[in-house]
Scaffold this motif. Structure first.
Motif, PDB file in Angstrom:
ATOM      1  N   LYS A  15     -32.086 -33.202  -3.580  1.00 38.37           N
ATOM      2  CA  LYS A  15     -33.486 -33.567  -3.354  1.00 38.37           C
ATOM      3  C   LYS A  15     -34.367 -32.351  -3.499  1.00 38.37           C
ATOM      4  N   ASN A  16     -35.620 -32.568  -3.902  1.00 37.07           N
ATOM      5  CA  ASN A  16     -36.592 -31.473  -3.826  1.00 37.07           C
ATOM      6  C   ASN A  16     -37.157 -31.413  -2.413  1.00 37.07           C
ATOM      7  N   MET A  28     -38.613 -27.712 -10.306  1.00 42.20           N
ATOM      8  CA  MET A  28     -38.527 -27.130  -8.956  1.00 42.20           C
ATOM      9  C   MET A  28     -39.730 -27.538  -8.111  1.00 42.20           C
ATOM     10  N   CYS A  29     -39.601 -27.305  -6.826  1.00 42.17           N
ATOM     11  CA  CYS A  29     -40.729 -27.563  -5.929  1.00 42.17           C
ATOM     12  C   CYS A  29     -41.907 -26.672  -6.327  1.00 42.17           C
ATOM     13  N   GLY A  38     -31.753 -25.305   0.196  1.00 41.77           N
ATOM     14  CA  GLY A  38     -31.342 -25.573  -1.178  1.00 41.77           C
ATOM     15  C   GLY A  38     -30.864 -26.980  -1.373  1.00 41.77           C
ATOM     16  N   CYS A  40     -32.162 -28.972  -3.663  1.00 42.77           N
ATOM     17  CA  CYS A  40     -32.267 -29.353  -5.081  1.00 42.77           C
ATOM     18  C   CYS A  40     -31.002 -28.895  -5.822  1.00 42.77           C
TER      19      CYS A  40
HETATM   20  S1  SF4 Z   1     -34.467 -24.261  -3.350  1.00 43.95           S
HETATM   21 FE1  SF4 Z   1     -35.576 -25.598  -1.943  1.00 43.95          FE
HETATM   22  S2  SF4 Z   1     -37.731 -25.021  -2.162  1.00 43.95           S
HETATM   23 FE2  SF4 Z   1     -36.659 -24.148  -3.896  1.00 43.95          FE
HETATM   24  S3  SF4 Z   1     -36.886 -25.672  -5.545  1.00 43.95           S
HETATM   25 FE3  SF4 Z   1     -34.941 -26.133  -4.483  1.00 43.95          FE
HETATM   26  S4  SF4 Z   1     -35.461 -27.610  -2.869  1.00 43.95           S
HETATM   27 FE4  SF4 Z   1     -37.372 -26.670  -3.577  1.00 43.95          FE
END
Ligand code: SF4
Length: 173
Positions: A15-16, A28-29, A38, A40
């Motif tokens: 998931k984002n 990415m977010c 983390g 994603c």
């Molecule tokens: S690491 Fe976390 S904040 Fe960064 S893109 Fe992935 S889900 Fe989003």
């Protein structure tokens, strides 16, 4: 408009963090924050490594692409005609479905003829393949169509015997 998928999918259980604000170039977010656990695909792969290569739950699923392709078959309308006949006499008792010949030769130097113009796609080396192989192979044989074997079936078969590069035995094949 970007056709890049975001870095999150039910297929990889990812998931984002900022689900409503995502960069469509990177997936990415909008704000990738220090300390994010983390969720994603990028973040998760940093600490789960090779696990993220495969859709989950690996071994009991088949998968499809989530990408929105700019053109697919739903954008086309095929308008047929019910006038006349090609390749058969113009006689409604003869121009019937069972009389359509869909045979297709395949192969370049040594042709084989498939009764229907399709091939059953390669089943890989997972339980999905071994569980469904008998039914699919039987159906393919009855229909006269080829069935491809996944490239790694023997490699993943724990009972396989390979000597000097030749497969001697592979019960899952
Ligand atoms: S690491 Fe976390 S904040 Fe960064 S893109 Fe992935 S889900 Fe989003």
């Amino acid at each position: 408009m970007s056709f890049t998928k975001i870095n999150a999918s039910a297929a990889t259980l990812s998931k984002n963090r900022t689900e409503d604000s995502i960069s469509h170039i990177s997936g990415m977010c909008a704000t990738c924050v220090d300390g994010c656990i983390g969720m994603c695909e990028i973040g998760k792969s940093a600490y789960r490594g090779a696990e993220m290569i495969y859709p989950q739950p690996f071994g009991i699923i088949t998968t499809a692409s989530e990408k929105d392709y700019p053109v697919d078959y739903s954008h086309l309308t095929i308008l047929g005609t019910a006038i006349g006949a090609h390749g058969i006499e113009e006689d409604s008792d003869k121009a019937i479905f069972p009389n359509v010949n869909l045979e297709r030769p395949i192969g370049r130097e040594r042709e084989i003829t498939a009764s229907l113009p399709f091939v059953i796609a390669a089943m890989g080396s997972t339980k999905v393949a071994s569980i469904n192989w008998d039914g699919l192979a039987t159906g393919a044989a009855l229909s006269g169509v080829p069935m491809a074997i996944g490239e790694n079936v023997v490699g993943m078969d724990m009972q396989a015997e390979i000597r000097k590069g030749r497969v001697l035995k592979s019960p899952e094949l």
